[in-house]
Scaffold this motif. Structure first.
Motif, PDB file in Angstrom:
ATOM      1  N   GLN A 155       0.701  -1.147  -0.346  1.00 55.97           N
ATOM      2  CA  GLN A 155       0.078  -0.242   0.105  1.00 55.97           C
ATOM      3  C   GLN A 155       1.136   1.692   0.307  1.00 55.97           C
ATOM      4  N   TYR A 171       2.527   1.682  -3.120  1.00 59.26           N
ATOM      5  CA  TYR A 171       1.627   1.919  -4.643  1.00 59.26           C
ATOM      6  C   TYR A 171       1.242   3.800  -4.222  1.00 59.26           C
ATOM      7  N   GLN A 172       1.737   4.155  -3.149  1.00 57.08           N
ATOM      8  CA  GLN A 172       1.058   5.466  -2.229  1.00 57.08           C
ATOM      9  C   GLN A 172       2.415   6.336  -2.681  1.00 57.08           C
TER      10      GLN A 172
END
Length: 75
Positions: A55, A58-59
């Motif tokens: 996550q 991805y950010q």
């Protein structure tokens, strides 16, 4: 916790070594599934205990992906 970042040339060397490890097709890009491992290897080489998950990778990709192709470019 405070961490002292290595000099730019040392950090660049770490990035070059690890980028080539994950850029198996030699496209000069990394996809998000490779990016977390890339960052974690760079942190480990620097002696930094931080780790990121998919996550967070991805950010990070959303910030560094300037052409919106879903990949992090080395250049």
């Amino acid at each position: 916790m405070s961490y002292n970042c290595p000099p730019d040339n040392v950090l660049r060397n770490y990035i070059d070594q690890i980028f080539s490890k994950y850029d198996r097709d030699r496209s000069m890009t990394l996809e998000v599934n490779e990016l977390a491992n890339f960052f974690n290897d760079v942190f480990m080489m620097m002696g930094d205990p931080r780790r990121i998950n998919q996550q967070q990778a991805y950010q990070s990709l959303m910030v560094i992906d300037k052409n919106n192709d879903g990949r992090a470019s080395k250049n």
